[in-house]
Design an enzyme around this catalytic site. Structure first.
Site, short mmCIF file in Angstrom:
data_model
loop_
_atom_site.label_atom_id
_atom_site.label_comp_id
_atom_site.label_asym_id
_atom_site.label_seq_id
_atom_site.Cartn_x
_atom_site.Cartn_y
_atom_site.Cartn_z
N ASP A 1 0.84 -1.19 0.00
CA ASP A 1 0.00 0.00 0.00
C ASP A 1 0.88 1.24 0.00
O ASP A 1 1.85 1.33 0.76
CB ASP A 1 -0.90 -0.01 1.25
CG ASP A 1 -1.82 1.20 1.30
OD1 ASP A 1 -2.91 1.12 0.71
OD2 ASP A 1 -1.45 2.21 1.94
N ASN B 1 -2.64 12.83 -3.69
CA ASN B 1 -3.75 13.21 -4.57
C ASN B 1 -4.28 14.60 -4.23
O ASN B 1 -4.52 15.42 -5.11
CB ASN B 1 -4.88 12.18 -4.44
CG ASN B 1 -4.91 11.20 -5.60
OD1 ASN B 1 -4.39 11.49 -6.67
ND2 ASN B 1 -5.52 10.05 -5.38
N HIS C 1 -5.23 14.49 -9.12
CA HIS C 1 -5.39 13.08 -9.50
C HIS C 1 -4.52 12.67 -10.68
O HIS C 1 -4.15 11.50 -10.79
CB HIS C 1 -6.87 12.80 -9.80
CG HIS C 1 -7.74 12.87 -8.59
ND1 HIS C 1 -7.75 11.88 -7.63
CD2 HIS C 1 -8.61 13.81 -8.16
CE1 HIS C 1 -8.60 12.20 -6.67
NE2 HIS C 1 -9.14 13.38 -6.96
N ASP D 1 -2.18 9.48 -10.53
CA ASP D 1 -2.12 8.37 -11.49
C ASP D 1 -0.68 8.12 -11.94
O ASP D 1 -0.25 6.97 -12.07
CB ASP D 1 -3.00 8.67 -12.71
CG ASP D 1 -4.48 8.52 -12.42
OD1 ASP D 1 -4.84 7.96 -11.37
OD2 ASP D 1 -5.30 8.96 -13.27
N ASP E 1 -4.38 2.34 -4.65
CA ASP E 1 -2.92 2.40 -4.44
C ASP E 1 -2.39 1.10 -3.86
O ASP E 1 -1.36 1.09 -3.18
CB ASP E 1 -2.56 3.58 -3.54
CG ASP E 1 -3.21 3.47 -2.16
OD1 ASP E 1 -4.33 2.94 -2.08
OD2 ASP E 1 -2.59 3.91 -1.17
#
Length: 221
Positions: free
Chosen positions: A96, A104, A109, A113, A139
């Protein structure tokens, strides 16, 4: 005589095509018809192969994550089902990205990404033969490693490789920061455990590892 020759030819065609279709039903989408003939039988041979090739491409696409091009959760579940009765133990590394929501919220965003793509590439550089890397979603990533017996050295080596690869900072224009991850490792025999429970146990291991980190530690500076 011609009737029996024709009947024998048709019988061989049917047997061959049935064998190919049986392989496909059993999950072997690499199977192809190879009956050499012209006319209707030749066209049937070609049409069957094109159909199987289309199924193979569709399966590959469905089993891939669009963002990272890694095998996705569906591919992981299929692998789990295929190996659940293999008799092998395996390690599941549940990975994670730390403070990804902060990334973010801070950078947007699109950057989020790109961070996931970068992280997937760095983790991918750390894995070794016998391991499989998946993007579970969001994630979260998973590495599956089949083992014969419990191998603590292998676990520590994989964690060290991932940490080493992530020392390379993420850079995008004026943005530069280092990504950190939390890793939970769960060992399973693969028997008498369903997919959801294995993921849940590995997820709990990951959260335990995350809680043990210093609360002031950030994935970027």
């Amino acid at each position: 005589m011609n009737y029996f020759l024709f009947f024998g030819f048709v019988r061989r065609c049917i047997d061959h095509f049935q064998a190919v279709l049986t392989s496909v039903r059993n999950g072997d989408l690499s199977a192809r018809a190879s009956f050499q003939s012209t006319g209707i039988i030749g066209r049937l041979n070609d049409d069957l192969n094109r159909t199987i090739a289309h199924l193979e491409a569709t399966k590959e696409k469905v089993g891939r994550d669009d963002l990272t091009n890694l095998p996705n959760r569906a591919a992981l579940q299929q692998f789990f089902q295929e190996t659940s009765n293999s008799g092998f133990s395996y390690l599941l590394y549940f990975i994670d990205v730390d403070q990804f929501k902060t990334i973010n919220d801070t950078y947007g965003h699109i950057t989020g990404d790109r961070v996931l793509q970068f992280t997937a590439g760095r983790i991918g550089s750390a894995w070794s033969p016998g391991q499989r890397l998946y993007r579970l979603g969001g994630d979260e990533f998973v590495i599956m490693e089949q083992i014969g017996t419990k191998n603590t050295k292998s676990t520590q080596l994989t964690k060290s490789r991932i940490a080493q690869q992530l020392r390379v900072p993420y850079t995008d224009g004026q943005i530069t920061f280092t990504i950190a991850v939390s890793i939970g490792v769960y060992e399973s025999s693969g028997q008498h455990e369903d997919f959801a429970s294995v993921l849940h146990k590995a997820d709990q291991k990951m959260y335990k590892a995350k809680r043990q980190k210093h609360e002031s530690s950030l994935p970027f500076n």
